[in-house]
Design a protein around this motif. Structure first.
Motif, PDB file in Angstrom:
ATOM      1  N   VAL A  41      18.807 -44.689 -26.133  1.00 14.80           N
ATOM      2  CA  VAL A  41      18.350 -46.077 -26.094  1.00 14.80           C
ATOM      3  C   VAL A  41      17.709 -46.380 -27.436  1.00 14.80           C
ATOM      4  CG1 VAL A  41      16.837 -47.754 -24.977  1.00 14.80           C
ATOM      5  CG2 VAL A  41      17.927 -45.975 -23.598  1.00 14.80           C
ATOM      6  N   GLY A  42      18.236 -47.373 -28.118  1.00 12.04           N
ATOM      7  CA  GLY A  42      17.684 -47.740 -29.419  1.00 12.04           C
ATOM      8  C   GLY A  42      18.671 -48.563 -30.212  1.00 12.04           C
ATOM      9  N   ARG A  43      18.260 -48.878 -31.425  1.00 13.74           N
ATOM     10  CA  ARG A  43      19.141 -49.638 -32.310  1.00 13.74           C
ATOM     11  C   ARG A  43      20.360 -48.798 -32.668  1.00 13.74           C
ATOM     12  NH1 ARG A  43      15.774 -50.616 -37.223  1.00 13.74           N
ATOM     13  NH2 ARG A  43      14.611 -48.850 -36.453  1.00 13.74           N
ATOM     14  N   MET A  44      21.494 -49.451 -32.764  1.00 10.34           N
ATOM     15  CA  MET A  44      22.742 -48.771 -33.123  1.00 10.34           C
ATOM     16  C   MET A  44      22.856 -48.696 -34.641  1.00 10.34           C
ATOM     17  SD  MET A  44      24.222 -47.986 -30.287  1.00 10.34           S
ATOM     18  CE  MET A  44      23.089 -48.149 -28.908  1.00 10.34           C
ATOM     19  N   ILE A  50      22.584 -42.128 -34.001  1.00  9.55           N
ATOM     20  CA  ILE A  50      23.629 -42.444 -33.024  1.00  9.55           C
ATOM     21  C   ILE A  50      24.819 -41.489 -33.119  1.00  9.55           C
ATOM     22  CG2 ILE A  50      22.987 -44.843 -32.667  1.00  9.55           C
ATOM     23  CD1 ILE A  50      25.129 -45.687 -34.656  1.00  9.55           C
ATOM     24  N   HIS A  51      25.183 -41.099 -34.315  1.00 10.52           N
ATOM     25  CA  HIS A  51      26.321 -40.185 -34.459  1.00 10.52           C
ATOM     26  C   HIS A  51      25.944 -38.773 -34.020  1.00 10.52           C
ATOM     27  CE1 HIS A  51      28.771 -43.275 -36.270  1.00 10.52           C
ATOM     28  NE2 HIS A  51      27.750 -43.583 -37.054  1.00 10.52           N
ATOM     29  N   THR A  52      24.707 -38.384 -34.276  1.00  7.40           N
ATOM     30  CA  THR A  52      24.226 -37.079 -33.814  1.00  7.40           C
ATOM     31  C   THR A  52      24.209 -37.043 -32.296  1.00  7.40           C
ATOM     32  OG1 THR A  52      22.893 -36.844 -35.815  1.00  7.40           O
ATOM     33  CG2 THR A  52      22.329 -35.417 -33.946  1.00  7.40           C
ATOM     34  N   ALA A  53      23.760 -38.121 -31.668  1.00  3.43           N
ATOM     35  CA  ALA A  53      23.755 -38.185 -30.202  1.00  3.43           C
ATOM     36  C   ALA A  53      25.165 -37.983 -29.662  1.00  3.43           C
ATOM     37  CB  ALA A  53      23.173 -39.509 -29.730  1.00  3.43           C
ATOM     38  N   MET A  62      29.269 -33.693 -21.952  1.00  6.50           N
ATOM     39  CA  MET A  62      28.603 -34.556 -20.974  1.00  6.50           C
ATOM     40  C   MET A  62      28.740 -36.000 -21.405  1.00  6.50           C
ATOM     41  SD  MET A  62      25.076 -32.484 -20.129  1.00  6.50           S
ATOM     42  CE  MET A  62      24.435 -33.804 -19.128  1.00  6.50           C
ATOM     43  N   PRO A  63      28.803 -36.916 -20.442  1.00 10.19           N
ATOM     44  CA  PRO A  63      28.835 -38.339 -20.805  1.00 10.19           C
ATOM     45  C   PRO A  63      27.527 -38.760 -21.470  1.00 10.19           C
ATOM     46  CG  PRO A  63      29.331 -38.020 -18.462  1.00 10.19           C
ATOM     47  CD  PRO A  63      28.888 -36.704 -19.012  1.00 10.19           C
ATOM     48  N   LEU A  64      27.660 -39.648 -22.447  1.00  2.00           N
ATOM     49  CA  LEU A  64      26.517 -40.223 -23.139  1.00  2.00           C
ATOM     50  C   LEU A  64      26.565 -41.726 -22.951  1.00  2.00           C
ATOM     51  CD1 LEU A  64      24.113 -40.207 -25.179  1.00  2.00           C
ATOM     52  CD2 LEU A  64      25.855 -40.356 -26.994  1.00  2.00           C
ATOM     53  N   ILE A  65      25.519 -42.275 -22.387  1.00  2.00           N
ATOM     54  CA  ILE A  65      25.391 -43.725 -22.255  1.00  2.00           C
ATOM     55  C   ILE A  65      24.498 -44.196 -23.388  1.00  2.00           C
ATOM     56  CG2 ILE A  65      24.565 -45.622 -20.812  1.00  2.00           C
ATOM     57  CD1 ILE A  65      25.107 -43.737 -18.383  1.00  2.00           C
ATOM     58  N   MET A  66      24.954 -45.218 -24.105  1.00  2.00           N
ATOM     59  CA  MET A  66      24.175 -45.765 -25.217  1.00  2.00           C
ATOM     60  C   MET A  66      23.777 -47.193 -24.883  1.00  2.00           C
ATOM     61  SD  MET A  66      26.263 -44.226 -28.479  1.00  2.00           S
ATOM     62  CE  MET A  66      24.862 -43.840 -29.536  1.00  2.00           C
ATOM     63  N   ALA A  67      22.495 -47.497 -25.095  1.00  2.00           N
ATOM     64  CA  ALA A  67      21.982 -48.840 -24.829  1.00  2.00           C
ATOM     65  C   ALA A  67      21.161 -49.291 -26.019  1.00  2.00           C
ATOM     66  CB  ALA A  67      21.111 -48.829 -23.568  1.00  2.00           C
ATOM     67  N   GLY A  68      21.328 -50.555 -26.387  1.00  2.00           N
ATOM     68  CA  GLY A  68      20.536 -51.102 -27.479  1.00  2.00           C
ATOM     69  C   GLY A  68      21.325 -52.082 -28.308  1.00  2.00           C
ATOM     70  N   GLY A  75      34.242 -45.450 -29.734  1.00  2.00           N
ATOM     71  CA  GLY A  75      34.351 -44.543 -28.602  1.00  2.00           C
ATOM     72  C   GLY A  75      33.094 -44.395 -27.770  1.00  2.00           C
ATOM     73  N   ALA A  76      32.020 -45.065 -28.152  1.00  2.00           N
ATOM     74  CA  ALA A  76      30.754 -44.941 -27.415  1.00  2.00           C
ATOM     75  C   ALA A  76      30.818 -45.705 -26.096  1.00  2.00           C
ATOM     76  CB  ALA A  76      29.606 -45.476 -28.249  1.00  2.00           C
ATOM     77  N   MET A  77      30.153 -45.173 -25.076  1.00  2.00           N
ATOM     78  CA  MET A  77      29.975 -45.883 -23.812  1.00  2.00           C
ATOM     79  C   MET A  77      28.694 -46.703 -23.975  1.00  2.00           C
ATOM     80  SD  MET A  77      29.500 -44.457 -19.866  1.00  2.00           S
ATOM     81  CE  MET A  77      30.198 -42.899 -20.342  1.00  2.00           C
ATOM     82  N   HIS A  78      28.851 -47.940 -24.434  1.00  2.00           N
ATOM     83  CA  HIS A  78      27.719 -48.790 -24.799  1.00  2.00           C
ATOM     84  C   HIS A  78      27.524 -49.862 -23.749  1.00  2.00           C
ATOM     85  CE1 HIS A  78      25.829 -52.013 -27.456  1.00  2.00           C
ATOM     86  NE2 HIS A  78      24.973 -51.015 -27.498  1.00  2.00           N
TER      87      HIS A  78
END
Length: 188
Positions: A41-44, A50-53, A62-68, A75-78
């Motif tokens: 969760v944070g600024r993209m 973000i790339h390290t995440a 594992m799935p990664l959910i990104m919010a912000g 390819g991010a699940m944003h």
């Protein structure tokens, strides 16, 4: 924000005191029903990691959910920006919050929010995180990709209740309010 600039590109500035945002305990119920998902969760922006995440999530499969706000990596699940209810659902169910910031983070409010839900955090080992994240108790501070991978596996052994109690004991409105009082007394 800087005049005419994009707000997601603004870095912090030097200040004479860091007083965190406060947490209202009733807005942060203990997360239950943890899933095998990671959360960012944070600024993209690159300096927020973000790339390290995404590398961490790929390495542990594992799935990664990104919010912000901002444009996520390809390819991010944003899920975009989230409000309090969606934040509670995401943070309360994630195995861990990833905060692999590449610059010296002045505070990182999202880290204490995750901990307030009892969610462990996995961060870098510098800046404010050395003060906010208790190594092996509320999460893990990492210096290499392997450290991050190991931490993803280790966080499931941390105590969610202890993580939440730590966050509320340090960042509740009562505690932070006293920090403001102390600061204003110093100014007089």
């Amino acid at each position: 924000a800087q005049s005419g600039g994009e707000p997601t590109n603004v870095d912090g500035q030097w200040f004479d005191a860091v007083i965190p945002g406060y947490i209202e305990p009733e807005q942060f119920p203990l997360g239950t029903n943890r899933k095998d998902t990671l959360l960012y969760v944070g600024r993209m922006v690159d300096r927020k990691g973000i790339h390290t995440a995404m590398q961490i999530a790929a390495a542990v499969q594992m799935p990664l959910i990104m919010a912000g706000p901002g444009t996520p990596p390809p390819g991010a699940m944003h899920v975009g920006e989230v409000g309090p209810e969606q934040r509670a659902a995401l943070m309360g169910q994630a195995r861990a919050l990833l905060a692999p910031t590449a610059y010296i983070e002045p505070f990182g409010n999202v880290v204490i929010e995750a901990m307030a839900f009892g969610t462990p955090v996995i961060t870098t080992d510098w800046g404010a995180f050395t003060e906010t994240v208790r190594q092996g108790v509320t999460g893990f501070r990492c210096r290499s990709l392997q450290d991050f991978v190991d931490a993803v596996h280790l966080v499931k052994h941390l105590d969610s209740v202890q993580i939440q109690e730590h966050a509320l004991a340090r960042y509740s409105l009562d505690v932070v309010g006293k920090m403001y009082d102390d600061y204003f007394c110093r100014l007089s």
